[in-house]
Design a protein around this motif. Structure first.
Motif, PDB file in Angstrom:
ATOM      1  N   TYR A   1     -39.839  10.270  30.438  1.00 40.34           N
ATOM      2  CA  TYR A   1     -39.856  11.636  30.980  1.00 40.34           C
ATOM      3  C   TYR A   1     -38.496  12.097  31.529  1.00 40.34           C
ATOM      4  O   TYR A   1     -38.432  12.696  32.613  1.00 40.34           O
ATOM      5  N   PRO A   2     -37.393  11.883  30.840  1.00 39.34           N
ATOM      6  CA  PRO A   2     -36.097  12.302  31.397  1.00 39.34           C
ATOM      7  C   PRO A   2     -35.999  13.815  31.624  1.00 39.34           C
ATOM      8  O   PRO A   2     -35.468  14.273  32.631  1.00 39.34           O
ATOM      9  N   THR A   3     -36.535  14.582  30.669  1.00 41.49           N
ATOM     10  CA  THR A   3     -36.439  16.041  30.788  1.00 41.49           C
ATOM     11  C   THR A   3     -37.366  16.566  31.870  1.00 41.49           C
ATOM     12  O   THR A   3     -37.024  17.510  32.594  1.00 41.49           O
ATOM     13  N   HIS A   4     -38.514  15.959  32.008  1.00 41.16           N
ATOM     14  CA  HIS A   4     -39.447  16.361  33.058  1.00 41.16           C
ATOM     15  C   HIS A   4     -38.832  16.110  34.442  1.00 41.16           C
ATOM     16  O   HIS A   4     -38.929  16.947  35.338  1.00 41.16           O
TER      17      HIS A   4
ATOM     18  N   GLU B   1     -40.527  17.957  51.145  1.00 41.09           N
ATOM     19  CA  GLU B   1     -40.114  18.031  49.747  1.00 41.09           C
ATOM     20  C   GLU B   1     -40.160  16.653  49.089  1.00 41.09           C
ATOM     21  O   GLU B   1     -40.504  16.531  47.901  1.00 41.09           O
ATOM     22  N   LYS B   2     -39.834  15.606  49.832  1.00 44.24           N
ATOM     23  CA  LYS B   2     -39.914  14.241  49.294  1.00 44.24           C
ATOM     24  C   LYS B   2     -41.347  13.920  48.891  1.00 44.24           C
ATOM     25  O   LYS B   2     -41.596  13.353  47.823  1.00 44.24           O
ATOM     26  N   SER B   3     -42.283  14.276  49.742  1.00 46.65           N
ATOM     27  CA  SER B   3     -43.693  14.042  49.443  1.00 46.65           C
ATOM     28  C   SER B   3     -44.122  14.837  48.215  1.00 46.65           C
ATOM     29  O   SER B   3     -44.843  14.323  47.343  1.00 46.65           O
ATOM     30  N   PHE B   4     -43.677  16.081  48.142  1.00 49.05           N
ATOM     31  CA  PHE B   4     -44.004  16.929  46.991  1.00 49.05           C
ATOM     32  C   PHE B   4     -43.455  16.320  45.702  1.00 49.05           C
ATOM     33  O   PHE B   4     -44.144  16.253  44.680  1.00 49.05           O
ATOM     34  N   THR B   5     -42.207  15.849  45.746  1.00 47.85           N
ATOM     35  CA  THR B   5     -41.578  15.258  44.568  1.00 47.85           C
ATOM     36  C   THR B   5     -42.337  14.019  44.107  1.00 47.85           C
ATOM     37  O   THR B   5     -42.556  13.818  42.908  1.00 47.85           O
ATOM     38  N   GLN B   6     -42.738  13.188  45.046  1.00 49.89           N
ATOM     39  CA  GLN B   6     -43.517  11.999  44.702  1.00 49.89           C
ATOM     40  C   GLN B   6     -44.819  12.391  44.000  1.00 49.89           C
ATOM     41  O   GLN B   6     -45.209  11.786  43.000  1.00 49.89           O
TER      42      GLN B   6
ATOM     43  N   MET C   1     -45.445  15.154  42.332  1.00 49.85           N
ATOM     44  CA  MET C   1     -45.182  15.747  41.025  1.00 49.85           C
ATOM     45  C   MET C   1     -44.804  14.684  39.986  1.00 49.85           C
ATOM     46  O   MET C   1     -45.163  14.795  38.812  1.00 49.85           O
ATOM     47  N   LEU C   2     -44.094  13.664  40.413  1.00 49.78           N
ATOM     48  CA  LEU C   2     -43.742  12.587  39.480  1.00 49.78           C
ATOM     49  C   LEU C   2     -44.960  11.730  39.135  1.00 49.78           C
ATOM     50  O   LEU C   2     -45.167  11.365  37.977  1.00 49.78           O
ATOM     51  N   SER C   3     -45.765  11.440  40.135  1.00 46.80           N
ATOM     52  CA  SER C   3     -46.946  10.596  39.888  1.00 46.80           C
ATOM     53  C   SER C   3     -47.980  11.312  39.018  1.00 46.80           C
ATOM     54  O   SER C   3     -48.839  10.668  38.411  1.00 46.80           O
TER      55      SER C   3
END
Length: 311
Positions: free
Chosen positions: A107-110, A74-79, A81-83
């Motif tokens: 991007y606070p809401t994102h 999940e950490k990898s996925f989050t990285q 999605m943010l990038s």
């Protein structure tokens, strides 16, 4: 695909995250992950007595291992999605600290929606993984069962078993024959207000009792007593019972529950099923087997029970 500008609109980003999550975790769906860990850690090679004697330990082991493996991914996925929200050139004019500040302000809401999506996904997964663990423990102990996850919610509700029941043992056909001599299991990692739903379902089923299996260590005394009054028995790990509920005789460990389910199932060995009842049971077992064609341990479990009824 293009990044950054195409995902600035929140609705586009939310949909992007949803689709990417589905693809990213395709090989790690809850049952897939739990079964892989179950097999990897040698449980498929254990005898059935092992599951009766060590159910709590297996639950704790698989829960911890699945959590560790999932959160890493999940950490990898989050990285990722943010990038996806920015292009490299967006950050080149900033220092590291300035780039972070720019991103958070932009991007606070994102970021919030991604975290919300992660939290909701995690909760949903936790419940499904917990159900899979319980199911595999019962299979390891060679306890007959029908699982709502495999046989379908409609089948359960059409027969009065109820949508809150995750597993019935020996099975749905036996429940229709004599509901007082079957075991109904509802699995909830935590209860919160959902214990009331289980209570309402208990009234609808007309069953003698229901077993609410949970890992919740913060159930209030009032809720425990209310559930006990309605013949809903709380089941948890031996350590949670010892540390949190030692003063409540109505709360039982997994090992105590396994003895109850063994004693409930045993008399059915002498029951004379009609040809029609046997046919329905075989159909249910076959339907569930087909969902596990690539899992030899589970497939062999269902095939053994099919063979028993085909004799």
């Amino acid at each position: 695909m293009k990044r950054g500008a195409e995902l600035v609109k929140l609705e586009h980003y939310v949909e992007f995250v949803r689709k990417q999550r589905s693809d990213y975790f395709e090989d790690d769906k809850p049952y897939n992950l739990i079964f892989r860990l179950f097999e990897k850690n040698g449980y498929t090679k254990k005898g059935k007595d092992y599951f009766f004697q060590n159910a709590s330990r297996i639950v704790e082991d698989l829960r911890q291992r699945s959590w560790d493996e999932f959160t890493d991914k999940e950490k990898s996925f989050t990285q990722n999605m943010l990038s996806a929200l920015y292009e490299k050139e967006d950050l080149e004019k900033y220092s590291s600290a300035e780039a972070i500040s720019w991103f958070v302000q932009e991007y606070p809401t994102h970021i919030y929606q991604l975290n919300l999506s992660n939290t909701q996904s995690r909760r949903s997964r936790a419940g499904k993984e917990f159900e899979a663990i319980i199911e595999l423990i019962l299979m390891g102990a060679d306890v007959p069962l029908d699982s709502q996850g495999n046989i379908g919610q409609k089948y359960f509700t059409d027969r009065g078993i109820g949508k809150m029941v995750d597993i019935v043992s020996p099975g749905a056909v036996e429940y229709e024959i004599n509901k007082r001599n079957t075991i109904l299991i509802s699995a909830k990692t935590t209860l919160r207000e959902r214990w009331q739903e289980v209570s309402e379902e208990m009234v609808r089923t007309g069953a003698r009792e229901m077993f609410l299996i949970t890992l919740d260590s913060n159930i209030s005394d009032e809720v425990i007593n209310n559930l006990n009054t309605q013949n809903i028995q709380i089941v948890t790990t031996a350590s949670i019972k010892r540390d949190r509920y030692s003063n409540f005789g109505s709360v039982m460990s997994f090992e105590e529950f396994m003895d109850i389910i063994k004693n409930t199932v045993s008399p059915w060995k002498e029951y004379k099923y009609s040809p029609k009842e046997k046919e329905r049971i075989i159909n249910n077992l076959t339907k569930q087997l087909k969902k596990h064609e690539n899992r030899s341990f589970v497939k062999e479990y269902y095939q053994r029970w099919i063979n028993n009824f085909e004799k």
